[in-house]
Design an enzyme around this catalytic site. Structure first.
Site, mmCIF file in Angstrom:
data_model
loop_
_atom_site.group_PDB
_atom_site.id
_atom_site.type_symbol
_atom_site.label_atom_id
_atom_site.label_comp_id
_atom_site.label_asym_id
_atom_site.label_seq_id
_atom_site.Cartn_x
_atom_site.Cartn_y
_atom_site.Cartn_z
ATOM 1 N N ASP A 142 30.435 9.157 120.616
ATOM 2 C CA ASP A 142 30.744 9.210 119.090
ATOM 3 C C ASP A 142 30.610 10.738 118.561
ATOM 4 O O ASP A 142 29.420 11.151 118.469
ATOM 5 C CB ASP A 142 29.788 8.136 118.522
ATOM 6 C CG ASP A 142 30.493 7.951 117.036
ATOM 7 O OD1 ASP A 142 31.604 7.980 116.853
ATOM 8 O OD2 ASP A 142 29.691 7.227 116.129
ATOM 9 N N HIS A 149 32.055 13.471 105.177
ATOM 10 C CA HIS A 149 30.800 12.710 105.555
ATOM 11 C C HIS A 149 29.473 13.279 105.973
ATOM 12 O O HIS A 149 28.349 12.804 105.512
ATOM 13 C CB HIS A 149 31.275 11.698 106.941
ATOM 14 C CG HIS A 149 30.170 10.912 107.530
ATOM 15 N ND1 HIS A 149 29.645 9.675 106.829
ATOM 16 C CD2 HIS A 149 29.464 10.631 108.654
ATOM 17 C CE1 HIS A 149 28.535 9.176 107.604
ATOM 18 N NE2 HIS A 149 28.537 9.763 108.650
ATOM 19 N N GLU A 215 30.747 1.764 109.586
ATOM 20 C CA GLU A 215 31.045 3.109 109.835
ATOM 21 C C GLU A 215 32.751 3.165 110.033
ATOM 22 O O GLU A 215 32.966 2.455 110.898
ATOM 23 C CB GLU A 215 30.567 4.001 110.799
ATOM 24 C CG GLU A 215 29.145 4.235 110.255
ATOM 25 C CD GLU A 215 28.389 5.249 111.098
ATOM 26 O OE1 GLU A 215 28.901 5.561 112.402
ATOM 27 O OE2 GLU A 215 27.441 5.930 110.672
ATOM 28 N N GLU A 217 35.840 4.324 111.508
ATOM 29 C CA GLU A 217 36.155 5.276 112.417
ATOM 30 C C GLU A 217 37.458 4.999 113.128
ATOM 31 O O GLU A 217 37.825 3.692 113.109
ATOM 32 C CB GLU A 217 35.158 5.330 113.411
ATOM 33 C CG GLU A 217 33.879 5.908 112.886
ATOM 34 C CD GLU A 217 32.597 6.401 114.066
ATOM 35 O OE1 GLU A 217 32.989 6.817 115.043
ATOM 36 O OE2 GLU A 217 31.392 6.098 114.087
ATOM 37 N N ASP A 249 31.849 1.240 113.592
ATOM 38 C CA ASP A 249 30.541 1.570 114.341
ATOM 39 C C ASP A 249 29.248 1.099 113.570
ATOM 40 O O ASP A 249 28.798 2.096 112.951
ATOM 41 C CB ASP A 249 30.538 3.274 114.552
ATOM 42 C CG ASP A 249 29.192 3.624 115.315
ATOM 43 O OD1 ASP A 249 28.873 2.807 116.416
ATOM 44 O OD2 ASP A 249 28.966 4.892 115.324
ATOM 45 N N ARG A 253 20.847 1.402 109.071
ATOM 46 C CA ARG A 253 20.325 2.487 108.565
ATOM 47 C C ARG A 253 18.632 2.688 108.534
ATOM 48 O O ARG A 253 18.230 4.046 108.642
ATOM 49 C CB ARG A 253 20.677 2.673 107.258
ATOM 50 C CG ARG A 253 22.222 2.884 107.086
ATOM 51 C CD ARG A 253 22.968 3.835 107.834
ATOM 52 N NE ARG A 253 24.353 3.824 107.730
ATOM 53 C CZ ARG A 253 25.057 4.552 108.557
ATOM 54 N NH1 ARG A 253 24.588 5.220 109.365
ATOM 55 N NH2 ARG A 253 26.384 4.690 108.336
ATOM 56 N N GLN A 256 17.705 3.497 112.181
ATOM 57 C CA GLN A 256 18.335 4.688 112.718
ATOM 58 C C GLN A 256 17.186 5.907 111.819
ATOM 59 O O GLN A 256 17.141 6.817 112.523
ATOM 60 C CB GLN A 256 19.630 5.032 112.041
ATOM 61 C CG GLN A 256 20.420 6.293 112.210
ATOM 62 C CD GLN A 256 21.715 6.278 111.647
ATOM 63 O OE1 GLN A 256 22.204 5.582 111.005
ATOM 64 N NE2 GLN A 256 22.429 7.657 111.654
ATOM 65 N N LYS A 269 22.268 1.892 116.363
ATOM 66 C CA LYS A 269 23.714 1.927 116.712
ATOM 67 C C LYS A 269 24.190 1.109 117.762
ATOM 68 O O LYS A 269 25.223 0.510 117.948
ATOM 69 C CB LYS A 269 24.116 3.602 116.996
ATOM 70 C CG LYS A 269 23.930 4.420 116.067
ATOM 71 C CD LYS A 269 25.105 4.298 115.093
ATOM 72 C CE LYS A 269 24.725 5.578 113.949
ATOM 73 N NZ LYS A 269 26.094 5.529 113.150
ATOM 74 N N THR A 273 29.437 -2.252 118.554
ATOM 75 C CA THR A 273 30.513 -1.442 117.958
ATOM 76 C C THR A 273 32.001 -2.432 118.205
ATOM 77 O O THR A 273 31.988 -2.983 119.339
ATOM 78 C CB THR A 273 30.468 -0.424 118.751
ATOM 79 O OG1 THR A 273 29.439 0.572 118.820
ATOM 80 C CG2 THR A 273 31.803 0.816 118.422
ATOM 81 N N GLU A 379 27.499 5.647 101.678
ATOM 82 C CA GLU A 379 27.784 6.664 100.899
ATOM 83 C C GLU A 379 28.515 6.024 99.825
ATOM 84 O O GLU A 379 28.293 6.676 98.551
ATOM 85 C CB GLU A 379 29.007 7.406 101.770
ATOM 86 C CG GLU A 379 28.600 8.494 102.794
ATOM 87 C CD GLU A 379 29.835 8.767 103.836
ATOM 88 O OE1 GLU A 379 29.950 8.040 104.944
ATOM 89 O OE2 GLU A 379 30.294 9.786 103.499
HETATM 90 MN MN MN Z 1 29.345 6.501 114.211
#
Ligand code: MN
Length: 437
Positions: A142, A149, A215, A217, A249, A253, A256, A269, A273, A379
């Protein structure tokens, strides 16, 4: 064969071509797309297929009936649980097969069109089949290639003045992720449990993640490319990339934030996915090439690339609360990415690391400049400070149990529109506490 693939025309991309199969004008799957996927038929048979409009096409059955005559393919190439063997055959084969499929389904070609028995064997309606994970994924990387970002996350958690680490503008930052928990669109995602360090606490807490995020992606998939110890030059990189999918993904948080120092993302993570089921080939994306952002300072020579290095792919993300309608929360574009897929693959292999068929490379969260284009709840809500309003009147700081996150991506020019379909996942509540100890 690489040189041959460079001169062989992609006749499948002819924008004037129409299919004898019905295709809605807003469909992601016109005859110019011809993506590849794996599905389970109504007779419980797993096969490799493609899609035109709302029809899934069984390529193993087409092959058995002789429709790929003249193309060097093994008899069982499409009678597989994954696309890995087909992807290993290389770019020339992908192009020959895609061109042939376009011919078979061209409205001027009566061969299959007027052969009812064959049609019944080969064509399924989408609601009669179940899409499966299209590749067996060996390794998963990844990247972290969106400057907006990286700037957003850097200013939120560190210092707006020094949001980017000094390496960021010189190399595509990435980490090696977990391949075993990559699932196909539609698979439910269980909220993970784990350790967190609540604000102000002195020792860690344990329990379900409270800050579950998505996320936005995209990811590309490679074929066997280089031997261990050899690198892939940037100018050859795209010959080894089969195609792309949408990717969510999922990220916890709070897990993480507590775990990531000093070695990077881990359990926050690796619980899931989600990828979209149809791999859209780079050949199909060719008409949608676009310029990426200017790169300043200029990268080192092995990463230097000019011209249209990106693709114009709009990606929309929706949250659908349980039993409620979808709310659009983010609109972003793949061309926002600072580092291109060739730069990513050249960098991945510059140290001699070998890549293999079925490896998956995530772009990193794709954010743009304006607030509506941010690619994560982190975000969009600025770490929960500004909740997002749902159409049903509720608010979201992060993703709740029962919510479905849906990503849709498509390309459009004056002539055609094609897309990736959906990348969808519904969040289930965490396992009960007694099961966690
Ligand atoms: Mn990611």
């Amino acid at each position: 064969f690489i040189k041959f693939s460079k001169i062989m025309k992609i006749t499948a991309n002819n924008p004037n071509r129409k299919s004898w199969l019905d295709v809605n004008k807003n469909s992601d799957f016109p005859i110019q797309n011809i993506p590849f996927g794996v599905f389970l038929t109504r007779d419980d048979i797993t096969t490799i297929g493609t899609r035109i409009g709302d029809y899934a096409i069984d390529l193993a059955a087409l092959h058995q009936l002789g429709y790929f005559e003249g193309i060097p393919l093994t008899d069982d190439i499409f009678m597989q649980d994954t696309l890995n063997d087909f992807i290993t055959d290389g770019r020339m084969t992908w192009r020959l097969v895609r061109n042939r499929i376009a011919d078979i389904f061209d409205e001027t070609n009566p061969k299959l069109r007027d052969q009812e028995k064959h049609r019944d064997t080969v064509i399924f309606e989408m609601d009669q089949i179940e899409m499966l994970l299209p590749v067996q994924i060996g390794d998963y990387t990844d990247f972290y290639s969106s400057k907006d970002h990286a700037m957003n996350v850097g200013s939120m958690f560190r210092d707006p003045e020094n949001a980017l680490f000094p390496n960021w503008l010189h190399l595509p930052v990435g980490y090696h992720g977990r391949a075993s928990s990559i699932v196909v669109s539609g698979t439910k995602v269980r909220r993970p449990v784990g350790q967190t360090m609540p604000p102000g606490a002195e020792s860690p807490a344990f329990g379900p993640s409270k800050l579950l995020d998505f996320e936005v992606e995209m990811a590309f998939i490679t074929t066997d490319a280089n031997k261990l110890g050899k690198s892939i030059p940037l100018t050859d990189a795209r010959d080894y990339i089969f195609g792309m999918v949408l990717m969510n993904d999922w990220s916890a948080r709070d897990l993480q934030k507590w775990e990531y120092v000093p070695l990077g993302p881990f359990l926050g993570k690796s619980f899931a996915t989600t990828v979209s089921p149809w791999i859209v080939t780079l050949d199909a994306l060719e008409p949608f090439k676009a310029k990426g952002p200017d790169q300043e300072p200029a990268p080192l020579p092995y990463l230097k690339e000019e011209g249209e290095t990106s693709y114009d792919i709009q990606i929309e993300t929706f949250i659908k609360p349980k039993k409620e309608e979808e709310t659009l929360v983010s609109v972003t574009n793949f061309k926002n990415l600072y580092w291109s897929i060739s730069q990513q693959l050249a960098h991945q292999t510059v140290n001699g690391c070998n890549v293999r068929t079925g490896d998956l490379y995530g772009s990193g969260t794709i954010s743009g400049k304006d607030k509506k284009s941010f690619g994560s709840m982190l975000e969009l809500t600025w770490a929960g400070k500004n909740p997002v309003k749902m159409n049903d009147g509720t608010e979201r700081k992060f993703i709740q149990n029962g919510d479905t996150v849906i990503m849709r991506g498509f390309c459009q020019n004056n002539e055609i529109r094609l897309g990736f379909g959906e990348c969808r996942g519904k969040v289930k509540k965490a396992h009960a506490p007694e099961k966690n100890s």
